[in-house]
Design a protein around this motif. Structure first.
Motif, PDB file in Angstrom:
ATOM      1  N   ASP A 139       0.748  -1.334  -0.070  1.00 37.93           N
ATOM      2  CA  ASP A 139       0.067  -0.115  -0.050  1.00 37.93           C
ATOM      3  C   ASP A 139       0.826   1.421  -0.002  1.00 37.93           C
ATOM      4  O   ASP A 139       0.666   2.208  -0.536  1.00 37.93           O
ATOM      5  CB  ASP A 139      -0.906   0.160   1.214  1.00 37.93           C
ATOM      6  CG  ASP A 139      -1.859  -1.023   1.095  1.00 37.93           C
ATOM      7  OD1 ASP A 139      -2.345  -1.631  -0.019  1.00 37.93           O
ATOM      8  OD2 ASP A 139      -2.213  -1.584   2.456  1.00 37.93           O
ATOM      9  N   THR A 140       1.841   1.449   0.921  1.00 37.46           N
ATOM     10  CA  THR A 140       2.784   2.497   0.931  1.00 37.46           C
ATOM     11  C   THR A 140       3.566   2.751  -0.399  1.00 37.46           C
ATOM     12  O   THR A 140       3.667   3.626  -0.868  1.00 37.46           O
ATOM     13  CB  THR A 140       3.598   2.194   2.072  1.00 37.46           C
ATOM     14  OG1 THR A 140       3.149   2.231   3.333  1.00 37.46           O
ATOM     15  CG2 THR A 140       4.774   3.506   2.202  1.00 37.46           C
ATOM     16  N   VAL A 141       4.068   1.628  -0.882  1.00 39.54           N
ATOM     17  CA  VAL A 141       4.856   1.483  -2.077  1.00 39.54           C
ATOM     18  C   VAL A 141       3.886   2.214  -3.418  1.00 39.54           C
ATOM     19  O   VAL A 141       4.395   3.034  -4.288  1.00 39.54           O
ATOM     20  CB  VAL A 141       5.477   0.287  -2.423  1.00 39.54           C
ATOM     21  CG1 VAL A 141       5.897   0.453  -3.972  1.00 39.54           C
ATOM     22  CG2 VAL A 141       6.554   0.255  -1.684  1.00 39.54           C
ATOM     23  N   ASN A 142       2.550   1.608  -3.454  1.00 40.31           N
ATOM     24  CA  ASN A 142       1.655   1.981  -4.512  1.00 40.31           C
ATOM     25  C   ASN A 142       1.275   3.330  -4.247  1.00 40.31           C
ATOM     26  O   ASN A 142       0.878   4.124  -5.428  1.00 40.31           O
ATOM     27  CB  ASN A 142       0.435   1.058  -4.334  1.00 40.31           C
ATOM     28  CG  ASN A 142      -0.364   1.166  -5.575  1.00 40.31           C
ATOM     29  OD1 ASN A 142      -0.138   0.943  -6.780  1.00 40.31           O
ATOM     30  ND2 ASN A 142      -1.536   1.862  -5.234  1.00 40.31           N
ATOM     31  N   ALA A 143       1.309   4.094  -3.003  1.00 46.06           N
ATOM     32  CA  ALA A 143       0.918   5.448  -3.018  1.00 46.06           C
ATOM     33  C   ALA A 143       2.122   6.320  -3.488  1.00 46.06           C
ATOM     34  O   ALA A 143       1.881   7.519  -3.608  1.00 46.06           O
ATOM     35  CB  ALA A 143       0.863   5.674  -1.302  1.00 46.06           C
TER      36      ALA A 143
END
Length: 591
Positions: A412-416
């Motif tokens: 989730d963090t990387v995709n943000a």
């Protein structure tokens, strides 16, 4: 409860680390933020020492990056994200306004994606999973670059035909064209993933019993979609964040003041307060989208996951027959073979933007260079690097997908992180080099594959045959090796192949930052970017590389149709005949 608290702390720590890295970006990249801010404010002003010292004093740069970061974090509880280093305006209203624009655009784009996915799966739903699947139309849609689709829609539909407004943001009608550019590729990918699971749902006992009782096929199809949606909801949540923060090119073409464009401009100008606030907004949106996706999956199929009596969605089916993959591969190889003997760098300004002819089958570009030669010579680097990155991201995604508590918040963090910002961070940490674009793409491309793996494994662990095999005393390693991975690897591999053209395009997009291929390189994405301004006058200059890229997407998807689970083989001694003692350790594969 303890695991939930640990996951929340892990997610909060990742978000804090990302925001801190963004706040330290100029110093990590060894650049002078005062000089970058001066260029953004006034490009004509001379960067004298006195001017730069005045900017440093005004922004507080002399106090150091850690003091600036702490001061910015201290204002967040009050809703104060500081002031823009470029315009001097308050950051919080600016970011919230951009976020509202992006959320509206994302909502319309998701509606377009849902409709596109329904059209992709229409044949499978109509025939109850028995129709011929694997049509290449969805592969072509998934392979089309968003900025090219946006340019064509803006030029043809918006300007030439005048059916819809093409520029600006003055009402809901201005969302339609950019939503089409964003929603069509996303819907094609989601539709292909859904179409991959539907035959397994239609083959389950409940569907066969319902058909035998004469229940209308439409009702069975609705339940089949409901049965397969939980495996796709994590990827749908990633699409929400990806569309919101990653729609930079589309927002620039249609002049939309969204969050992606705002974050990009702040990253390039090193406007740290705006960049940090935009990144934090994307991280919070990712957490909200992930929570909503998990809640929806729980509502749809949660009790069945606890019972451990689900039928498996992954059944061995014969691969699609036909010569389509061979035909597509032959066409691609023929194009490469025809263009390799030609010189991709030969200039002939007297034949600029010349239409296709016998001497130049694909036409020429704005400098009179042969497009067939450039497409062919760019194929080797583009394809080999994209294939290598796809293989690495597949292995990384599957490995991290086996550890959902670790990989979920990380994905989730990387995709943000928008691709441009990710490239800047990778460059700051690893430095500029030949492999910098590959590292930047590989650092984020594994996230959807890991989410897909985790979702499929979660359902497969609750399958009835897993429960039965575990009751016979199968070890966690046996379950993982002989039951779980053989069921999950084929659909995730097909997913990775579906994203192969997107990997090639992302590599090309980094060229604008000076991180990837630079002119006069014939890399495919760079060819699209170079010839896009001439799309209306010389459409062949854009259509040639776009058609080859779409051909690559069709080839990847048609080839992926042959990736099927292996046949089950029961060998004597694989599964113990008596129960495993209570001291047997319980690993990830047994839960």
């Amino acid at each position: 409860m303890r695991s939930t608290v640990g996951t929340l702390l892990w997610r909060a720590g990742l978000a804090a680390l990302l925001v801190c890295l963004v706040g330290l970006l100029p110093w990590l990249a060894h650049t002078d933020p005062a000089l970058t801010v001066l260029k953004a404010r006034s490009a004509d002003r001379d960067p004298t020492p006195e001017v730069l010292d005045a900017i440093r004093a005004q922004l507080g740069l002399d106090r150091g990056p850690l003091h600036l970061l702490g001061e910015w974090l201290g204002g967040l509880p009050r809703g104060d994200a500081g002031q823009s280093w470029i315009s001097g305006a308050d950051v919080t209203p600016t970011v919230l306004q951009a976020l509202g624009v992006s959320l509206l655009l994302t909502a319309v784009a998701l509606a377009v994606a849902a409709l596109t996915a329904a059209l992709v799966c229409a044949r499978t739903l109509r025939t109850g999973g028995r129709g011929r699947r694997g049509a290449t139309g969805s592969a072509v849609l998934a392979a089309l670059p968003e900025f090219l689709t946006a340019s064509v829609l803006a030029t043809v539909v918006g300007v030439q035909l005048g059916w819809l407004p093409a520029l600006g943001w003055y009402g809901p009608q201005y969302t339609l064209l950019p939503a089409l550019a964003l929603g069509l590729p996303a819907g094609a990918v989601l539709g292909r993933l859904l179409d991959d699971l539907l035959p397994g749902a239609f083959a389950e006992p409940w569907a066969q019993a319902a058909a035998a009782r004469g229940i209308p096929p439409r009702r069975i199809a609705r339940q089949a979609v409901r049965r397969t949606l939980p495996a796709l909801l994590p990827n749908a949540g990633l699409f929400v964040v990806g569309i919101t923060g990653g729609a930079v090119a589309v927002e620039q073409i249609f002049d939309i003041p969204g969050l992606g464009r705002t974050t990009l401009e702040a990253a390039l100008a090193q406007d740290l307060p705006v960049l940090q606030a935009g990144t934090l907004a994307l991280v919070l949106l990712a957490a909200a989208a992930t929570g909503a996706a998990r809640l929806a999956a729980r509502l749809l199929i949660g009790p069945a996951l606890d019972d451990g009596a689900l039928p498996t969605l992954h059944r061995r089916t014969p691969p699609a027959r036909g010569l389509l993959p061979l035909a597509l591969a032959a066409v691609l190889l023929a194009v490469i073979a025809a263009g390799l003997p030609r010189d991709p760098l030969a200039l002939d300004t007297g034949r600029r933007l010349e239409a296709p002819s016998w001497s130049h089958p694909f036409g020429t570009d704005a400098l009179g260079r042969d497009l067939l030669a450039r497409v062919a010579h760019g194929a080797l680097d583009t394809l080999l690097l994209a294939l290598a990155i796809t293989a690495v991201t597949l292995l990384t995604g599957v490995a991290l997908g086996l550890l959902p508590r670790l990989s979920g918040p990380l994905a989730d963090t990387v995709n943000a992180v928008p691709p441009v910002l990710g490239a800047l961070l990778v460059t700051a940490l690893a430095g500029r080099g030949t492999w910098t674009p590959a590292l930047a793409v590989a650092a984020v491309a594994w996230a959807p594959l890991a989410a897909h793996t985790s979702a499929l494994l979660r359902q497969e662990r609750a399958a009835l045959h897993i429960t039965a095999t575990r009751s016979l005393g199968a070890t966690p390693w046996y379950l993982l090796r002989h039951e779980l991975l053989p069921a999950v690897l084929p659909p995730v591999t097909r997913h990775a192949l579906l994203r192969l053209p997107g990997v090639a395009l992302t590599l090309a997009s980094l060229a604008f930052l000076g991180l990837g291929a630079q002119p006069p390189s014939p890399e495919w994405g760079l060819l699209l970017a170079e010839n896009q301004p001439y799309a209306e006058r010389a459409p062949w200059a854009v259509l040639a590389p776009a058609a080859v890229l779409a051909l690559l997407g069709a080839l990847a998807v048609s080839t992926a149709g042959g990736v099927r689970p292996p046949r089950r083989r029961t060998r004597e001694g694989d599964v113990p005949a008596r129960p495993v003692p209570a001291k047997e350790p319980a690993g990830a594969g047994a839960r």
